[in-house]
Enzyme design. Sequence first.
Site, mmCIF file in Angstrom:
data_model
loop_
_atom_site.group_PDB
_atom_site.id
_atom_site.type_symbol
_atom_site.label_atom_id
_atom_site.label_comp_id
_atom_site.label_asym_id
_atom_site.label_seq_id
_atom_site.Cartn_x
_atom_site.Cartn_y
_atom_site.Cartn_z
ATOM 1 C CE LYS A 165 100.756 85.280 26.411
ATOM 2 N NZ LYS A 165 99.836 84.496 25.602
ATOM 3 C CG ASP A 194 96.465 84.148 26.556
ATOM 4 O OD1 ASP A 194 95.563 83.583 27.206
ATOM 5 O OD2 ASP A 194 97.340 83.526 25.917
ATOM 6 C CD GLU A 219 93.974 82.761 23.539
ATOM 7 O OE1 GLU A 219 93.588 82.853 22.368
ATOM 8 O OE2 GLU A 219 95.169 82.611 23.859
ATOM 9 C CG ASP A 242 94.340 79.361 24.335
ATOM 10 O OD1 ASP A 242 93.751 79.460 25.430
ATOM 11 O OD2 ASP A 242 95.503 79.776 24.164
ATOM 12 C CE LYS A 266 99.073 77.729 22.640
ATOM 13 N NZ LYS A 266 98.131 78.615 23.342
HETATM 14 MG MG MG Z 1 96.438 81.544 25.062
#
Ligand code: MG
Length: 369
Positions: A165, A194, A219, A242, A266
């Site tokens: 992250k 991400d 991401e 996403d 997801k």
């Molecule tokens: Mg993500």
Amino acid sequence: MKITQLSVYQKNLSLKDPYWLSGGRLKFEVLDATFVKVETDSGLVGWGEGTPWGHTYVPAHGPGIRAGIETMAPAILGQDPRKVELVERAMDTCLPGHLYAKQPIDLACWDIMGKAFGLPIADLLGGKRDTGTPVASSVSSGEPDYMMDIIKQYRDKGYIAHSAKVGGSDTKKDIERIRHIEANRLDNEIILYDVNRAWTRREASIVMNAVSDLGVTFEQPGETLDDIAQIRSVTTSPISVDETLVTLQDAARIARDGLADVFGIKLNRVGGLTKARRMRDIAIEHGIQMFIMATGGSVMADTESAHLAQSIPDAFIRACWSCQDMLIEDIAPGSGPRCVDGFITIDDTPGLGVTPDESLLGEPVAVYR
Ligand code: MG
């Protein structure tokens, strides 16, 4: 075969450690999970789970799932669960949108279909690969050394995929994080950076262009698909989408306009397997690779993702994600596939292959018949 009863359970799933989203802006400690038991006149029973990652992450809401099921129940009862697209249409007609409320019902129908035909869901989705899918670790944002330590801990357990992250206004720190992790990355490791929408367009442009020599994948580097399109036009690093991949139209736009190289699908967000498999097919047709994830939840949600992931050819699957090891309680002890040496593998058990221990779910909060 007809659906005769829906029983809805609510369960708070506590995380072992509090989780901070990219940019440190949102904290999560407990997930509001909904479990659904679908019974039929054939005696076959299916289970589904819908567990949003809290209600502040994306538009999804634990109580909203249960309210949605209450509204849709009259349209679902009497349907043949093996005919998942008829169930899908009944739900979409009865309650447009609210995809996250439909996913647990959709999953329970796939579970029943698998049991009826004697096949695991991955085979119903077209056929499963023999090998399991790498599970991505989730690496909280922090100092570069701290993040690398987390990656090493997962590496020691066999993980080869990591979702690190990044994001926030300190662009220098993000550049430092990415360069440090890449300098220590093993050849076989798959690392996704991400951003979880935590950059402005300017921040995305600064960081992505500063590390463009590394060829790493980012991401959701912006808030919306328009932001992603703009970021795409001024950067060269591969992009995964996403949070803003919600509908089939989103998938078609991303593929046609070349907005991303990876789909992060997801299942709770997109409304379940029936809708997700169409995104999978659009991705394969356009040379787009995939990450498959639940938004969160128990082994049941992880297993749903693992079925879809294992129906994707090797060349197109990056990894999946597993939330079960982040939770204090296991609602299906001894049932379902577990993450072993960094991989999750679907066996030949018909249907989903997970049955919860009902005594751990408490009394249903609603029963429709
Ligand atoms: Mg993500």
